[in-house]
Design an enzyme around this catalytic site. Structure first.
Site, PDB file in Angstrom:
ATOM      1  N   SER A 137      -2.731 -13.895 -88.747  1.00  0.00           N
ATOM      2  CA  SER A 137      -1.715 -14.933 -88.955  1.00  0.00           C
ATOM      3  C   SER A 137      -2.315 -16.204 -89.521  1.00  0.00           C
ATOM      4  CB  SER A 137      -1.054 -15.293 -87.626  1.00  0.00           C
ATOM      5  OG  SER A 137      -0.471 -14.168 -87.042  1.00  0.00           O
TER       6      SER A 137
HETATM    7  N1  SAH Z   1      -3.978 -11.619 -83.597  1.00  0.00           N
HETATM    8  C1  SAH Z   1      -4.609 -10.857 -84.656  1.00  0.00           C
HETATM    9  C2  SAH Z   1      -3.667 -10.405 -85.726  1.00  0.00           C
HETATM   10  C3  SAH Z   1      -2.566  -9.597 -85.276  1.00  0.00           C
HETATM   11  S1  SAH Z   1      -1.914  -8.437 -86.410  1.00  0.00           S
HETATM   12  C4  SAH Z   1      -5.728 -11.633 -85.300  1.00  0.00           C
HETATM   13  O1  SAH Z   1      -6.022 -12.745 -84.866  1.00  0.00           O
HETATM   14  O2  SAH Z   1      -6.325 -11.099 -86.232  1.00  0.00           O
HETATM   15  C5  SAH Z   1      -1.139  -7.460 -85.174  1.00  0.00           C
HETATM   16  C6  SAH Z   1      -2.033  -6.442 -84.566  1.00  0.00           C
HETATM   17  O3  SAH Z   1      -1.296  -5.783 -83.547  1.00  0.00           O
HETATM   18  C7  SAH Z   1      -2.468  -5.361 -85.552  1.00  0.00           C
HETATM   19  O4  SAH Z   1      -3.841  -5.239 -85.558  1.00  0.00           O
HETATM   20  C8  SAH Z   1      -1.780  -4.110 -85.015  1.00  0.00           C
HETATM   21  O5  SAH Z   1      -2.514  -2.915 -85.221  1.00  0.00           O
HETATM   22  C9  SAH Z   1      -1.670  -4.441 -83.545  1.00  0.00           C
HETATM   23  N2  SAH Z   1      -0.664  -3.661 -82.820  1.00  0.00           N
HETATM   24  C10 SAH Z   1       0.539  -3.192 -83.242  1.00  0.00           C
HETATM   25  N3  SAH Z   1       1.150  -2.512 -82.256  1.00  0.00           N
HETATM   26  C11 SAH Z   1       0.318  -2.531 -81.172  1.00  0.00           C
HETATM   27  C12 SAH Z   1       0.385  -2.005 -79.847  1.00  0.00           C
HETATM   28  N4  SAH Z   1       1.417  -1.301 -79.400  1.00  0.00           N
HETATM   29  N5  SAH Z   1      -0.651  -2.244 -79.009  1.00  0.00           N
HETATM   30  C13 SAH Z   1      -1.735  -2.956 -79.412  1.00  0.00           C
HETATM   31  N6  SAH Z   1      -1.863  -3.460 -80.662  1.00  0.00           N
HETATM   32  C14 SAH Z   1      -0.846  -3.279 -81.524  1.00  0.00           C
END
Ligand code: SAH
Length: 224
Positions: free
Chosen positions: A68
């Site tokens: 983000s």
């Molecule tokens: N906070 C992160 C970016 C988030 S992008 C940063 O600082 O880089 C959202 C992330 O959530 C992705 O990597 C995606 O694979 C993960 N995600 C999606 N569904 C999920 C789930 N059910 N459990 C854990 N992670 C999940």
């Protein structure tokens, strides 16, 4: 003339990021500002993207996922009202940047990432950078932390139709949960508070835009 060192460029870029993207847009928590100023965001993205690491944009982190924009990381961190004593559950480790910011603001972070490649690289990166108060797991975070326990704060960094019940259940009395709730491409940031008597209070903060939370209590994978 010798080009300026990357460290200097990055310090200037971070200073500008703090002023223009955070302070000018309502981020006022001094601890959040200090931690975002000192954390090297360019170490959490591919080297080819390093020059864009302090801009006002999401950045790709592989596997179709994104880190983000700085404002969103700061806004969610500020909404959690961390004092340094909390245990925080994070769903969606991604690059580990938000994890790193949280780790400097609270006592301990428990973080879950669904995709094995991202979970693995974030774990290694956080270890290499010396974060000792982070526990990384790979799995479906919509089911909550596998062991039965409560957290003082919970942060979901992927968009969900509704906040998974398993997560709300793991929120301690006096705790706060922040999550993007809504459609597949656009959501609202919501904050759920668990009061001392166990009841819940909900507040909508502002619009946001996250990749989908995919799992048993999130979106179904086949629609991505
Ligand atoms: N906070 C992160 C970016 C988030 S992008 C940063 O600082 O880089 C959202 C992330 O959530 C992705 O990597 C995606 O694979 C993960 N995600 C999606 N569904 C999920 C789930 N059910 N459990 C854990 N992670 C999940």
């Amino acid at each position: 003339m010798k080009p300026p060192e990357h460290g200097m460029v990055s310090a200037r870029a971070r200073e500008r990021m703090i002023r223009e993207q955070l302070q000018n847009q309502g981020i006022h928590d001094p601890r959040v500002l200090a931690v975002m100023r000192e954390t090297l965001r360019h170490l959490f993205v591919d080297e080819a993207l390093a020059s864009r690491a302090y801009g006002d944009e999401n950045l790709p982190i592989g596997e179709g996922q994104t880190l983000s924009q700085p404002y969103t990381v700061a806004r969610m961190s500020q909404a959690l009202q961390l004092t340094g004593r909390e245990e925080v559950l994070e769903i969606g480790t991604g690059s580990g940047y938000q994890t790193a910011i949280l780790a400097k603001l609270c006592h301990k972070v428990y973080t879950i990432e669904r995709l094995p490649t991202l979970a693995d690289s974030a774990r290694k990166r956080l270890r290499r950078l010396g974060f000792h108060n982070v526990v990384c797991r790979q799995g479906d975070g919509t089911l909550g932390w596998p062991e039965e326990r409560l957290f003082d704060r919970i942060i979901v960094t992927a968009g969900t139709p509704v906040t998974p019940e398993s997560l709300v259940r793991q929120l301690a009395p006096g705790g706060l949960l922040v999550a993007p709730e809504g459609g597949r491409t656009a959501q609202n940031l919501i904050c759920v508070m668990r009061l001392a008597d166990g009841s819940l209070q909900r507040e909508t903060l502002e619009p946001c835009c996250f990749v989908p939370l995919i799992g048993a209590q999130g979106w179904k994978e086949e629609f991505t």
